[in-house]
Structure formats: structure tokens, C-alpha cells
Design a protein around this motif. Structure first.
Motif, mmCIF file in Angstrom:
data_model
loop_
_atom_site.group_PDB
_atom_site.id
_atom_site.type_symbol
_atom_site.label_atom_id
_atom_site.label_comp_id
_atom_site.label_asym_id
_atom_site.label_seq_id
_atom_site.Cartn_x
_atom_site.Cartn_y
_atom_site.Cartn_z
ATOM 1 N N LYS A 24 0.779 -1.281 0.114
ATOM 2 C CA LYS A 24 0.109 -0.096 -0.076
ATOM 3 C C LYS A 24 1.040 1.197 0.063
ATOM 4 O O LYS A 24 0.604 2.068 -0.637
ATOM 5 N N GLU A 25 1.910 1.176 0.733
ATOM 6 C CA GLU A 25 2.871 2.358 0.703
ATOM 7 C C GLU A 25 3.699 2.739 -0.755
ATOM 8 O O GLU A 25 3.575 3.652 -0.969
ATOM 9 N N GLU A 28 1.006 4.077 -2.801
ATOM 10 C CA GLU A 28 0.786 5.487 -2.742
ATOM 11 C C GLU A 28 1.815 6.368 -2.980
ATOM 12 O O GLU A 28 1.448 7.552 -3.612
ATOM 13 N N ASN A 29 3.137 5.941 -2.979
ATOM 14 C CA ASN A 29 4.241 6.570 -3.524
ATOM 15 C C ASN A 29 4.556 6.669 -4.931
ATOM 16 O O ASN A 29 5.593 7.020 -5.359
ATOM 17 N N GLU A 30 3.464 5.919 -5.727
ATOM 18 C CA GLU A 30 3.774 5.569 -6.997
ATOM 19 C C GLU A 30 5.251 4.979 -7.518
ATOM 20 O O GLU A 30 5.625 5.274 -8.569
#
Length: 72
Positions: A24-25, A28-30
């Protein structure tokens, strides 16, 4: 599969919740640019990695988190 990819695969399968949090992290940071690897990452978050095919593992480890986003 490279040795560190085998180790990463084992870690992914061994701790689903922690790896889903990590993914997920990453999303979120693409940090995953490959479209196929991105789809596989979402699948792992939603359903786990247990049912991935060999081809999906290869794509995910080589273009998703392997050498790019994973430090052993």
C-alpha cells in the motif's frame, strides 16, 4: 528466479498482512511503473499472493518490488 527473489517470495507468503501494508505504501508513492506489476500488487493486497501463477511471480518480482523497490 534469482536467490533474492526466492527469499522475497517466501517473505511475501510468510507475512501477508505486513507485506500488504508495505505494498500500500509503495502504491501510494507510485513506485511501481509497470502496469502488469501494478495490477499484481493490487491483487496481492486484495486476495493475497498464494494463488499467483509463476508468470505473475516473475513479473511482480522483476518489475514490481524485486530489484527496484526491495532491499534485502
Amino acid at each position: 528466479m534469482k536467490k533474492h527473489e526466492e527469499e522475497l517470495k517466501s517473505r511475501i507468503l510468510g507475512d501477508r498482512d505486513m507485506f500488504a501494508y508495505y505494498l500500500k505504501e509503495v502504491l501510494e508513492n507510485e513506485l511501481i511503473e509497470n502496469a502488469a506489476a501494478l495490477g499484481i500488487a493490487r491483487l496481492i493486497i486484495d486476495k493475497g499472493a498464494e494463488e499467483l501463477t509463476d508468470k505473475q511471480w516473475y513479473t511482480f518480482l522483476r518489475h514490481g518490488v524485486g530489484d527496484i523497490n526491495y532491499v534485502p
